[in-house]
Design a protein around this motif. Sequence first.
Motif, mmCIF file in Angstrom:
data_model
loop_
_atom_site.group_PDB
_atom_site.id
_atom_site.type_symbol
_atom_site.label_atom_id
_atom_site.label_comp_id
_atom_site.label_asym_id
_atom_site.label_seq_id
_atom_site.Cartn_x
_atom_site.Cartn_y
_atom_site.Cartn_z
ATOM 1 N N ASN A 167 -6.291 2.096 -9.462
ATOM 2 C CA ASN A 167 -6.000 0.854 -10.144
ATOM 3 C C ASN A 167 -5.779 -0.026 -9.150
ATOM 4 N N THR A 168 -6.317 -0.256 -8.174
ATOM 5 C CA THR A 168 -6.136 -1.228 -6.855
ATOM 6 C C THR A 168 -7.500 -2.041 -6.953
ATOM 7 N N ARG B 114 -4.254 -7.831 -1.783
ATOM 8 C CA ARG B 114 -3.730 -6.861 -0.876
ATOM 9 C C ARG B 114 -3.338 -7.836 0.621
ATOM 10 N N PRO C 126 -7.915 4.013 -3.703
ATOM 11 C CA PRO C 126 -6.733 3.959 -4.479
ATOM 12 C C PRO C 126 -6.713 3.620 -5.944
ATOM 13 N N GLN D 152 -0.996 -2.258 -6.354
ATOM 14 C CA GLN D 152 -1.584 -1.308 -7.237
ATOM 15 C C GLN D 152 -0.813 -1.610 -8.441
ATOM 16 N N TYR E 172 -1.645 -2.782 -0.152
ATOM 17 C CA TYR E 172 -2.650 -2.830 -1.315
ATOM 18 C C TYR E 172 -1.615 -2.804 -2.787
ATOM 19 N N ALA F 138 1.147 1.464 -0.598
ATOM 20 C CA ALA F 138 1.023 0.770 -1.988
ATOM 21 C C ALA F 138 2.176 -0.132 -2.341
#
Length: 331
Positions: free
Chosen positions: A162-163, A167, A160, A129, A127, A200
């Motif tokens: 600020n995600t 992704r 998570p 971030q 993902y 991340a």
Amino acid sequence: MFHETQAAGPPVFSVVVPCYNEELGIDEFHRRISLVMDGLGRSWEVVYVNDGSADGTLIRLEALRSADPAVGLVNLSRNFGKEIALTAGLDHARGEAIIVIDADLQDPPEVIPELVTVWESGYDMVYAQRRAREGETWLKKFTANQFYRTMQRVGGVRLPQNTGDFRLLSRRALDALLLLREHHRFMKGLFAWVGFPSQAVLYDRAPRHAGSSSWNYWRLWNLAVEGITGFTLMPLKIATYLGLGVALFSLFFGGQLVLRTLLFGNRVPGYPSLMAVVLFLGGVQLMTLGVIGEYLGRVFNETKKRPLYLVERAIPSQVSLLPQAQPSRVA
């Protein structure tokens, strides 16, 4: 013509792009995503999902589909919302690895090679971030940060910080995700719920390339409610504890009234204090009923068993034609 890196057989990568009123920026997005994906040196497709756009987005997507065999198009019968549109795109993705990205170019396609590198090292979920959020107001940044903090503390999954949706998923992670068919979908939570080894990749979010976002504060609030009610029973517990607290307060308040009557006689209480107590208790009851109603409404919608979306037409990419044509899925 096929891209130089394309070969016969299923694509290695599928890029899923939900679109709603992206007419002004979709051509630039496709140019940049094509450069990035061609640079990976393996076969790929991009699946655009038109979520009932009211502008010329569908016309532009049809033009891209005619000019580029790597483009697949899923046109929904109406606007179902981004979470559902994203699900439709994932249903139609055929790659070994699936990349989810928005068309507004706030999430730069140039980050994708980093996602691929981490995926190749053995992670099923990579993902992106956010390290910086350019083009967003301080209020949006603050409320987003508070939402992530809340979900970290009360959510049933570890979301998570600020995600967003940007992704890469492996095929086995996607197959697990597609087993989850609830109507009230909070995709960030569903991505986290399926688990699998995750990692991340930090990046700087850019301002929107063109047009304006359809995500106003009201829609963001509703999305936050979906996330909280979809992954935790904490609001119901808070309502229970609040009711218990009010009951204890009422018990002590009633006790002191009895004591004061015995000691000083029965004096008629004032109207303002009486109204304050009535309005307070009424507000607590209505709030509790509202919390219960939010969960009950979700149960009601799930029991109707309606499909998540309806497809007006689905045209797969020509990059990786399978031995048998796959019918459009209505889920």
